[in-house]
Design an enzyme around this catalytic site. Structure first.
Site, PDB file in Angstrom:
ATOM      1  N   HIS A  17       0.841  -1.200   0.000  1.00 12.33           N
ATOM      2  CA  HIS A  17       0.000   0.000   0.000  1.00 12.33           C
ATOM      3  C   HIS A  17       0.886   1.265   0.000  1.00 12.33           C
ATOM      4  O   HIS A  17       0.629   2.214  -0.717  1.00 12.33           O
ATOM      5  CB  HIS A  17      -0.888   0.068   1.253  1.00 12.33           C
ATOM      6  CG  HIS A  17      -1.890  -1.033   1.388  1.00 12.33           C
ATOM      7  ND1 HIS A  17      -1.971  -1.831   2.502  1.00 12.33           N
ATOM      8  CD2 HIS A  17      -2.871  -1.469   0.556  1.00 12.33           C
ATOM      9  CE1 HIS A  17      -2.963  -2.693   2.353  1.00 12.33           C
ATOM     10  NE2 HIS A  17      -3.521  -2.508   1.185  1.00 12.33           N
ATOM     11  N   LYS A  41     -18.077  -6.759   8.676  1.00 15.38           N
ATOM     12  CA  LYS A  41     -16.770  -7.389   8.568  1.00 15.38           C
ATOM     13  C   LYS A  41     -16.040  -7.400   9.906  1.00 15.38           C
ATOM     14  O   LYS A  41     -16.167  -6.472  10.697  1.00 15.38           O
ATOM     15  CB  LYS A  41     -15.929  -6.628   7.536  1.00 15.38           C
ATOM     16  CG  LYS A  41     -15.391  -7.520   6.419  1.00 15.38           C
ATOM     17  CD  LYS A  41     -14.776  -6.683   5.327  1.00 15.38           C
ATOM     18  CE  LYS A  41     -13.385  -7.192   4.967  1.00 15.38           C
ATOM     19  NZ  LYS A  41     -12.802  -6.459   3.830  1.00 15.38           N
ATOM     20  N   ARG A  90      -1.973  -5.945  -8.382  1.00 16.51           N
ATOM     21  CA  ARG A  90      -0.881  -6.885  -8.121  1.00 16.51           C
ATOM     22  C   ARG A  90      -0.770  -7.977  -9.162  1.00 16.51           C
ATOM     23  O   ARG A  90       0.298  -8.468  -9.456  1.00 16.51           O
ATOM     24  CB  ARG A  90      -1.072  -7.564  -6.753  1.00 16.51           C
ATOM     25  CG  ARG A  90      -0.755  -6.679  -5.592  1.00 16.51           C
ATOM     26  CD  ARG A  90      -1.252  -7.250  -4.309  1.00 16.51           C
ATOM     27  NE  ARG A  90      -2.702  -7.178  -4.252  1.00 16.51           N
ATOM     28  CZ  ARG A  90      -3.429  -7.498  -3.188  1.00 16.51           C
ATOM     29  NH1 ARG A  90      -2.841  -7.945  -2.113  1.00 16.51           N
ATOM     30  NH2 ARG A  90      -4.738  -7.383  -3.224  1.00 16.51           N
ATOM     31  N   SER A 130      -2.652  -7.795   3.027  1.00 19.92           N
ATOM     32  CA  SER A 130      -2.961  -7.646   4.457  1.00 19.92           C
ATOM     33  C   SER A 130      -3.341  -8.993   5.058  1.00 19.92           C
ATOM     34  O   SER A 130      -3.029  -9.267   6.223  1.00 19.92           O
ATOM     35  CB  SER A 130      -4.109  -6.654   4.650  1.00 19.92           C
ATOM     36  OG  SER A 130      -3.719  -5.369   4.255  1.00 19.92           O
TER      37      SER A 130
HETATM   38  P1  ADP Z   1      -9.703  -3.978  -0.053  1.00 19.73           P
HETATM   39  O1  ADP Z   1     -10.384  -4.597   1.117  1.00 19.73           O
HETATM   40  O2  ADP Z   1     -10.454  -2.848  -0.683  1.00 19.73           O
HETATM   41  O3  ADP Z   1      -9.115  -4.948  -1.062  1.00 19.73           O
HETATM   42  P2  ADP Z   1      -6.987  -3.534   0.780  1.00 19.73           P
HETATM   43  O4  ADP Z   1      -6.598  -2.762   1.977  1.00 19.73           O
HETATM   44  O5  ADP Z   1      -6.664  -4.976   0.762  1.00 19.73           O
HETATM   45  O6  ADP Z   1      -8.508  -3.227   0.628  1.00 19.73           O
HETATM   46  O7  ADP Z   1      -6.373  -2.889  -0.529  1.00 19.73           O
HETATM   47  C1  ADP Z   1      -6.564  -1.572  -0.928  1.00 19.73           C
HETATM   48  C2  ADP Z   1      -5.879  -1.294  -2.265  1.00 19.73           C
HETATM   49  O8  ADP Z   1      -4.491  -1.565  -2.163  1.00 19.73           O
HETATM   50  C3  ADP Z   1      -6.356  -2.150  -3.428  1.00 19.73           C
HETATM   51  O9  ADP Z   1      -6.334  -1.373  -4.605  1.00 19.73           O
HETATM   52  C4  ADP Z   1      -5.335  -3.237  -3.532  1.00 19.73           C
HETATM   53  O10 ADP Z   1      -5.243  -3.760  -4.847  1.00 19.73           O
HETATM   54  C5  ADP Z   1      -4.096  -2.459  -3.175  1.00 19.73           C
HETATM   55  N1  ADP Z   1      -3.057  -3.333  -2.650  1.00 19.73           N
HETATM   56  C6  ADP Z   1      -3.156  -4.263  -1.698  1.00 19.73           C
HETATM   57  N2  ADP Z   1      -1.988  -4.886  -1.484  1.00 19.73           N
HETATM   58  C7  ADP Z   1      -1.109  -4.320  -2.351  1.00 19.73           C
HETATM   59  C8  ADP Z   1       0.274  -4.539  -2.663  1.00 19.73           C
HETATM   60  N3  ADP Z   1       0.994  -5.493  -2.069  1.00 19.73           N
HETATM   61  N4  ADP Z   1       0.820  -3.763  -3.599  1.00 19.73           N
HETATM   62  C9  ADP Z   1       0.095  -2.821  -4.223  1.00 19.73           C
HETATM   63  N5  ADP Z   1      -1.201  -2.585  -4.008  1.00 19.73           N
HETATM   64  C10 ADP Z   1      -1.803  -3.316  -3.087  1.00 19.73           C
END
Ligand code: ADP
Length: 153
Positions: A17, A41, A90, A130
């Site tokens: 992120h 959730k 990703r 995450s």
């Molecule tokens: P959600 O529950 O909306 O998927 P996340 O917190 O998992 O929320 O992810 C938010 C954003 O960050 C999404 O666009 C996701 O694709 C991106 N994201 C998550 N992990 C990564 C990563 N390792 N590298 C780049 N972008 C990421």
């Protein structure tokens, strides 16, 4: 002003992120990292903890703000007067999922178009999620490698 909302659960924020936001900073005047809160959730970290982790991670970035919202991302964007949604990609499954959401959001915002801007994850961070970080934390592994220094449990 060119402002983007970066929505997500951030449970917790990872260096994946962080990478996306850091690379988007030069493209926008302001980035709002918006924690989507879904009452159905279950999260590992409370909203307050997730907010603190993000705030502390971006202390050196005056143009990065942290906020939270319930409901649809586009409604949140409208309420803040924001025209851009930032998302990270990703892999192909992220792409398929994000494509459906972005196209739906375009349909739902025909009056005032909100564009979704995608950045590809840096190759070295594409495997990080995450959910994997939560698994490592649960079982006492070295999660510190995968999250900004501000995330400590
Ligand atoms: P959600 O529950 O909306 O998927 P996340 O917190 O998992 O929320 O992810 C938010 C954003 O960050 C999404 O666009 C996701 O694709 C991106 N994201 C998550 N992990 C990564 C990563 N390792 N590298 C780049 N972008 C990421």
């Amino acid at each position: 002003m060119r402002v983007a909302v970066f929505p997500g659960s951030f449970d917790p924020i990872t260096i994946g992120h962080f990478d996306i936001v850091e690379r988007a900073v030069p493209l926008f005047d302001k980035i709002i990292i918006a924690i989507g809160q879904n009452s159905q959730k279950k999260y590992m970290f409370s909203l307050e903890q997730r907010k603190e982790f993000i705030k502390n991670s971006f202390k050196q970035f005056p143009n990065v703000e942290v906020d939270s919202f319930e409901g649809l991302t586009i409604d949140y964007c409208r309420s803040r007067g924001v025209n851009f949604i930032l998302r990270g990609l990703r892999n192909p499954s992220d792409f398929e999922f994000e494509k459906a959401i972005a196209q739906t959001n375009r349909e739902l915002t025909q009056d005032n178009k909100i564009e979704t801007i995608f950045l590809l994850t840096s190759a070295s961070k594409a495997f990080i999620s995450s959910s994997i970080v939560r698994e490592i934390i649960t079982f006492g592994g070295n999660y510190e490698l995968l999250v900004p220094d501000a995330v400590r449990v």
